[in-house]
Design a protein around this motif. Structure first.
Motif, PDB file in Angstrom:
ATOM      1  N   GLU A  70     -13.317   7.782  37.451  1.00 14.88           N
ATOM      2  CA  GLU A  70     -13.829   7.857  38.809  1.00 14.88           C
ATOM      3  C   GLU A  70     -15.000   8.824  38.843  1.00 14.88           C
ATOM      4  O   GLU A  70     -14.867   9.969  38.406  1.00 14.88           O
ATOM      5  N   ILE A  71     -16.144   8.362  39.298  1.00 15.59           N
ATOM      6  CA  ILE A  71     -17.339   9.205  39.372  1.00 15.59           C
ATOM      7  C   ILE A  71     -17.720   9.405  40.825  1.00 15.59           C
ATOM      8  O   ILE A  71     -17.889   8.441  41.572  1.00 15.59           O
ATOM      9  N   SER A  72     -17.826  10.670  41.203  1.00 16.94           N
ATOM     10  CA  SER A  72     -18.198  11.015  42.581  1.00 16.94           C
ATOM     11  C   SER A  72     -19.643  11.477  42.625  1.00 16.94           C
ATOM     12  O   SER A  72     -20.125  12.162  41.704  1.00 16.94           O
ATOM     13  N   GLN A  73     -20.318  11.109  43.707  1.00 22.49           N
ATOM     14  CA  GLN A  73     -21.715  11.508  43.888  1.00 22.49           C
ATOM     15  C   GLN A  73     -21.832  12.628  44.933  1.00 22.49           C
ATOM     16  O   GLN A  73     -21.025  12.718  45.822  1.00 22.49           O
ATOM     17  N   MET A 115     -24.419  12.132  39.910  1.00 23.54           N
ATOM     18  CA  MET A 115     -22.969  12.385  39.891  1.00 23.54           C
ATOM     19  C   MET A 115     -22.657  13.876  39.945  1.00 23.54           C
ATOM     20  O   MET A 115     -23.326  14.708  39.336  1.00 23.54           O
ATOM     21  N   LYS A 116     -21.610  14.190  40.710  1.00 22.28           N
ATOM     22  CA  LYS A 116     -21.176  15.575  40.884  1.00 22.28           C
ATOM     23  C   LYS A 116     -19.869  15.864  40.173  1.00 22.28           C
ATOM     24  O   LYS A 116     -19.610  17.000  39.763  1.00 22.28           O
ATOM     25  N   ASN A 117     -19.029  14.842  40.054  1.00 22.83           N
ATOM     26  CA  ASN A 117     -17.713  15.064  39.444  1.00 22.83           C
ATOM     27  C   ASN A 117     -17.215  13.773  38.813  1.00 22.83           C
ATOM     28  O   ASN A 117     -17.559  12.673  39.253  1.00 22.83           O
ATOM     29  N   ALA A 118     -16.406  13.907  37.763  1.00 19.36           N
ATOM     30  CA  ALA A 118     -15.791  12.746  37.111  1.00 19.36           C
ATOM     31  C   ALA A 118     -14.329  13.055  36.826  1.00 19.36           C
ATOM     32  O   ALA A 118     -13.990  14.166  36.389  1.00 19.36           O
ATOM     33  N   SER A 129     -18.422   7.021  23.120  1.00 18.57           N
ATOM     34  CA  SER A 129     -19.250   7.199  24.313  1.00 18.57           C
ATOM     35  C   SER A 129     -18.658   8.258  25.243  1.00 18.57           C
ATOM     36  O   SER A 129     -17.453   8.519  25.230  1.00 18.57           O
ATOM     37  N   THR A 130     -19.519   8.836  26.068  1.00 14.46           N
ATOM     38  CA  THR A 130     -19.131   9.913  26.969  1.00 14.46           C
ATOM     39  C   THR A 130     -19.215   9.465  28.428  1.00 14.46           C
ATOM     40  O   THR A 130     -19.680   8.357  28.725  1.00 14.46           O
ATOM     41  N   ILE A 131     -18.788  10.359  29.319  1.00 17.12           N
ATOM     42  CA  ILE A 131     -18.914  10.109  30.755  1.00 17.12           C
ATOM     43  C   ILE A 131     -20.375   9.865  31.107  1.00 17.12           C
ATOM     44  O   ILE A 131     -20.707   8.975  31.905  1.00 17.12           O
TER      45      ILE A 131
END
Length: 325
Positions: free
Chosen positions: A322-325, A293-296, A276-278
């Motif tokens: 960690e996923i940033s929005q 999401m903007k960054n992981a 599985s992926t991000i």
């Protein structure tokens, strides 16, 4: 254009004619769709099969809603569902009792288990569902059993290694699984079944004196390529290794998440398929998250802790994300 239907198709068609339960009929139709030659001459047949399959599935769902609960319908829980198959007194119920918190009825007389019973097996920080099933014999196969086995993620076939008829138990059980298309090499999309690498043969009561010789006999006279996993519910032989083996066979990973600026949540991992992926993780958290999401960032399998990664980054077991929005 001629249909040129194969022997495999006619075999599945014959299984459909002999099917008694809705589950068996659905399985036979799925098999017919899987093996039918895909060309212009079979387009009408394929359309008819899909129509019949859809109707049967609707009937099954309607029946489940309007009738009493089906005891052979086991809701999947935990990181995966593992079904057990075996002859009377082969040790299925004892194994479930030894590895889970369930309290199945265990006795020295046959057919103690009459309906499937599920228990949750702890493995490190997750739980895996084990399903004890009614026993099979050459004379009796419980109605509904094939559906329980076919829908599982992993299948454990128990053979009493201390019994004089251990080879007969093995051969009959393997033939049943093959005949009902429960274990199958080709797991095509839309066709339920257990791949051969998702089945494990357990040599139960392996602690008894006669068991090593019987295991050797099964290796010599049984089908080639079968791996026997010796276990004992009395001494605990092989049980801890079996937990690890089951987890590996499930083909899943545990992924922990963290909110930016906070400590990660290490108590409730997300369970995803290996590979599985991000993006898959984000979709699992919330359906809108992949779009927002903007960054992981990843701790664990990344080159360095907290590395920013793309959404197609393949995450590994026990990664922290960690996923940033």
């Amino acid at each position: 254009m001629p249909a040129n239907l194969t022997p495999q198709y006619y075999e599945a068609e014959e299984a459909f004619k002999k099917a008694v339960t809705v589950e068996e009929k659905i399985a036979a139709l799925e098999e017919m769709l899987a093996v039918i030659p895909k060309h212009k001459g079979t387009e009408k047949i394929q359309a008819d099969l899909k129509k019949r399959l859809s109707k049967l599935r609707q009937e099954g769902q309607k029946k489940a809603k309007t009738s009493r609960a089906d005891p052979f319908s086991i809701e999947r829980q935990g990181a995966g569902q593992v079904a057990l198959l075996g002859f009377p007194n082969s040790g299925k119920s004892s194994l479930v009792a030894a590895m889970t918190r369930a309290k199945p009825k265990v006795a020295d007389y046959p057919f103690t288990t009459t309906v499937p019973l599920a228990g949750m097996m702890p493995y490190q920080d997750i739980f895996i569902q084990l399903v004890d099933t009614p026993p099979v014999t050459e004379e009796i196969i419980p109605a509904g059993l094939s559906g329980v086995l076919r829908n599982a993620d992993v299948l454990l076939l128990l053979v009493d290694a201390a019994a004089d008829d251990c080879l007969e138990q093995l051969l009959f059980s393997l033939n049943y699984l093959k005949e009902k298309k429960i274990v199958r090499e080709d797991t095509a999309p839309g066709v339920r079944g257990i791949a051969p690498d998702k089945m494990l043969v357990l040599a139960a009561r392996a602690d008894l004196p006669q068991s090593p010789d019987n295991i050797q006999i099964m290796k010599e006279l049984g089908p080639e390529g079968i791996e026997f996993f010796p276990v004992s519910n009395v001494t605990g032989l092989g049980l801890e290794d079996l937990r690890e083996k089951i987890f590996q066979m499930l083909g899943v990973i545990r992924v922990y998440t963290k909110v930016p600026g906070k400590e990660p949540d290490l108590k409730r991992p997300f369970i995803l398929k290996r590979g599985s992926t991000i993006f898959d993780l984000a979709e699992n958290i919330h359906r809108d998250l992949p779009r927002l999401m903007k960054n992981a960032r990843v701790w664990g399998s990344a080159r360095y802790d907290g590395q920013s990664v793309m959404r197609d980054y393949v995450i590994q077991d026990r990664d922290i994300v960690e996923i940033s929005q």
